[in-house]
Scaffold this motif. Structure first.
Motif, PDB file in Angstrom:
ATOM      1  N   PRO A 453      41.980  44.077  45.082  1.00 24.87           N
ATOM      2  CA  PRO A 453      41.862  45.510  45.385  1.00 24.87           C
ATOM      3  C   PRO A 453      40.459  45.842  45.878  1.00 24.87           C
ATOM      4  CG  PRO A 453      42.947  45.177  43.271  1.00 24.87           C
ATOM      5  CD  PRO A 453      42.428  43.838  43.698  1.00 24.87           C
ATOM      6  N   SER A 454      40.374  46.499  47.032  1.00 26.70           N
ATOM      7  CA  SER A 454      39.077  46.829  47.617  1.00 26.70           C
ATOM      8  C   SER A 454      39.266  47.946  48.620  1.00 26.70           C
ATOM      9  CB  SER A 454      38.468  45.604  48.314  1.00 26.70           C
ATOM     10  OG  SER A 454      37.336  45.951  49.074  1.00 26.70           O
ATOM     11  N   THR A 455      38.387  48.935  48.571  1.00 27.64           N
ATOM     12  CA  THR A 455      38.446  50.006  49.562  1.00 27.64           C
ATOM     13  C   THR A 455      37.661  49.647  50.808  1.00 27.64           C
ATOM     14  OG1 THR A 455      36.577  51.082  48.475  1.00 27.64           O
ATOM     15  CG2 THR A 455      38.792  51.807  47.841  1.00 27.64           C
ATOM     16  N   ALA A 456      36.627  48.808  50.654  1.00 27.38           N
ATOM     17  CA  ALA A 456      35.794  48.439  51.793  1.00 27.38           C
ATOM     18  C   ALA A 456      36.397  47.295  52.603  1.00 27.38           C
ATOM     19  CB  ALA A 456      34.391  48.060  51.317  1.00 27.38           C
ATOM     20  N   TYR A 457      37.088  46.379  51.935  1.00 27.62           N
ATOM     21  CA  TYR A 457      37.681  45.242  52.642  1.00 27.62           C
ATOM     22  C   TYR A 457      39.079  44.986  52.085  1.00 27.62           C
ATOM     23  CZ  TYR A 457      38.006  40.670  54.909  1.00 27.62           C
ATOM     24  OH  TYR A 457      38.394  39.596  55.692  1.00 27.62           O
ATOM     25  N   PRO A 458      40.004  45.902  52.348  1.00 28.00           N
ATOM     26  CA  PRO A 458      41.364  45.770  51.795  1.00 28.00           C
ATOM     27  C   PRO A 458      42.149  44.675  52.495  1.00 28.00           C
ATOM     28  CG  PRO A 458      41.276  47.615  53.307  1.00 28.00           C
ATOM     29  CD  PRO A 458      39.860  47.113  53.189  1.00 28.00           C
ATOM     30  N   CYS A 459      43.186  44.201  51.821  1.00 27.95           N
ATOM     31  CA  CYS A 459      44.106  43.227  52.412  1.00 27.95           C
ATOM     32  C   CYS A 459      45.457  43.908  52.579  1.00 27.95           C
ATOM     33  CB  CYS A 459      44.247  42.002  51.501  1.00 27.95           C
ATOM     34  SG  CYS A 459      45.398  40.760  52.155  1.00 27.95           S
ATOM     35  N   PRO A 460      45.774  44.370  53.785  1.00 23.05           N
ATOM     36  CA  PRO A 460      47.053  45.059  53.993  1.00 23.05           C
ATOM     37  C   PRO A 460      48.239  44.123  53.749  1.00 23.05           C
ATOM     38  CG  PRO A 460      45.537  45.465  55.814  1.00 23.05           C
ATOM     39  CD  PRO A 460      44.957  44.349  55.006  1.00 23.05           C
ATOM     40  N   VAL A 461      49.286  44.646  53.137  1.00 30.64           N
ATOM     41  CA  VAL A 461      50.497  43.873  52.904  1.00 30.64           C
ATOM     42  C   VAL A 461      51.711  44.694  53.333  1.00 30.64           C
ATOM     43  CG1 VAL A 461      49.520  42.532  51.004  1.00 30.64           C
ATOM     44  CG2 VAL A 461      50.710  44.662  50.492  1.00 30.64           C
TER      45      VAL A 461
END
Length: 531
Positions: A453-461
């Motif tokens: 979980p990250s707002t700056a470097y999210p991993c879209p799924v």
């Protein structure tokens, strides 16, 4: 309680995204009276997307860019990616009809352009609209088929999915299709013969509908980057839905489910794809699995619900392709030139969600130089964050210790890679020679590309599975493999071309392919029975 209103149509479509719009256009073209309904304002994940349609075989845009391609080469590559998601016959039909599909979209107002992106990227800048959107040119794939760029980005600034959907939506309305927004499907009605014959709905009207439309619109795009905001606004939308009035829409011919996937349904994600819950849901709050569950309620069977695409792109900037993608042990994860979803899947399923990209001084300098010319705003923000937060060290072992990576294994990995690069030998991970160079200029940096979980470097799924369908017609199948009378599915509500693995543009292309298929055959069903 409000009295229930009724409507009649030949074909009722649940969901007004790309798949629903394409189904509506084909059904209307065949002469059917069509009603499309959408819980929100329409568009769904299609409007939020990058607007990339995967197409090839010699499209007008490819020819304008001087690209040589064929349906056979497209099939040979996609067979590796698609695997058993669909049969070879269906995949061939998809590839052989690809150029016509792009032409069909253009005829309905979707703009494309053959401006070829000259570098490898996850998404091209506003100067380019044709690019390598998958792993076509990566090691191991070049030998399978001649590589060709097949990512046809809808022409429009920023993420241009809204341009694609707006064009389709305008075409749908020109075709005389009745579109009901702020209308939620709650139940499928089955007649005495077991055929799906109507949809029970809840419809908002007046002030409540206008507020619901405004709240859901605000929740969609900002909510993609700030999920907590999306959930808060969605709760407001749900409270407004208590004012909805009952509506039954009779379907004289068929119902088509095109309501998206289930990435926003936490319980379904927990049950079917728990390893991917750390990712950022790529979709709207409407991607809650409701379409899939409606299909199940009348005997439809879902499949491949465990298949999820996680996007862990390491480009742009393209210089980063020459770095080394490693796990916590310091071992290579694979060919860095592969498509980002291939990296994401490997990181999540094989490496505990942890991964780093090792670069040296020269690669870091080149990457910074490319930031402005190769990125759109969200890519630039993420790349700048990665570079700014990277662990650094004057030696490979020092940077490994600071990042929490095994120093000895990482040093061995770097030595093996550099020895092969200096000797002109094949890269140990299979990376094409175009991107291979020794990583040997200190200081070194490890960019943390872990899936968390990250707002700056999210991993879209996004979810890839859905209801099983007949590959010739799009009709939903039951547990025996027999068709559910009167019911079809398309897009991410159905198993389709991209249900095993995803590359950019393949989901939208499948929405067009499966939506058109369902639209055509939904009109034929009773006509063929009557003849």
């Amino acid at each position: 309680m409000a009295q229930r209103s009724t409507l009649h149509a030949d074909v009722v479509i649940i969901g007004f995204g790309a798949a629903g719009a394409c189904a509506a256009l084909e059904a209307a073209h065949a002469g059917a009276r069509v009603v499309v309904l959408d819980r929100f304002g329409g568009g769904g994940a299609s409007a939020l997307s990058g607007g990339v349609v995967y197409a090839g075989g010699g499209t007008r845009e490819q020819r304008a860019a001087g690209v040589s391609d064929s349906p056979e080469a497209m099939f040979a590559y996609l067979r590796q990616e698609v695997s058993d998601a669909v049969s070879e016959r269906t995949l061939r039909r998809f590839c052989e009809g690809s150029t016509e599909m792009v032409t069909w979209l253009a005829e309905h107002g979707v703009p494309f352009e053959g401006s070829l992106c000259p570098y490898k990227t996850s998404y091209p800048s506003n100067r380019h609209y044709l690019y390598y959107s998958g792993s076509e040119a990566a090691g191991g794939f070049r030998d399978v088929a001649p590589p060709a760029p097949r990512g046809h980005r809808t022409k429009g600034r920023g993420t241009s999915g809204k341009v694609l959907f707006n064009a389709l939506a305008a075409a749908v309305r020109r075709a005389g299709v009745q579109v009901l927004t702020q209308t939620r499907a709650t139940e499928l009605v089955v007649d005495a013969d077991g055929r799906v014959c109507a949809v029970e709905c809840e419809q908002l009207r007046g002030t409540a509908a206008r507020e619901h439309r405004m709240v859901s619109r605000v929740a969609a795009k900002p909510g993609l980057y700030v999920p907590k905001l999306a959930r808060k606004l969605h709760r407001r939308a749900e409270s407004l839905e208590r004012r909805a009035e009952p509506l039954r829409i009779h379907a004289d011919r068929a119902v088509i489910i095109a309501a998206g996937g289930f990435v926003s349904n936490r319980e379904m994600m927990r049950r079917h794809a728990p390893a991917y819950r750390a990712g950022l849901p790529l979709g709207t709050q409407g991607d809650d699995g409701s379409g899939i569950r409606l299909g199940q309620s009348v005997g439809g069977v879902p499949d491949k619900l465990d298949r999820v695409s996680a996007w862990r792109f390491i480009t742009p900037p393209s210089a980063l392709l020459s770095g080394l993608l490693v796990d916590q042990r310091g071992s290579r994860i694979g060919d860095e030139s592969r498509y980002g979803a291939a990296h994401g899947q490997a990181i999540v399923e094989e490496h505990g969600g942890r991964a780093w990209l090792l670069v040296d001084r020269d690669l870091r300098r080149r990457a910074k130089h490319q930031l402005r010319s190769q990125t759109v705003w969200f890519q630039r923000m993420q790349a700048e964050y990665l570079l700014a937060t990277a662990a650094t060290g004057d030696t490979v072992e020092a940077v490994a210790r600071r990042a929490g990576v095994d120093p000895g294994h990482l040093q061995a990995t770097v030595d093996t890679h550099n020895d092969a690069a200096r000797a002109g030998k094949p890269d140990p991970a299979g990376k094409p020679a175009d991107f291979v160079r020794p990583v040997d200029q200190p200081p070194y940096s490890l960019l943390d590309v872990s899936v968390r979980p990250s707002t700056a470097y999210p991993c879209p799924v996004l979810t890839l599975g859905g209801l099983r369908v007949d590959e010739d017609t799009g009709q939903v199948l039951d547990e025996r493999g027999d068709p559910v009378a009167g019911l079809y599915a398309a897009g991410r509500s159905a198993v389709g071309i991209c249900s095993n693995s995803y590359i950019s543009g393949l989901s939208l292309a499948d929405c067009v392919f499966s939506g058109r298929r369902a639209g055509v055959h939904s009109v034929k069903e009773l006509s063929d029975a009557d003849s």
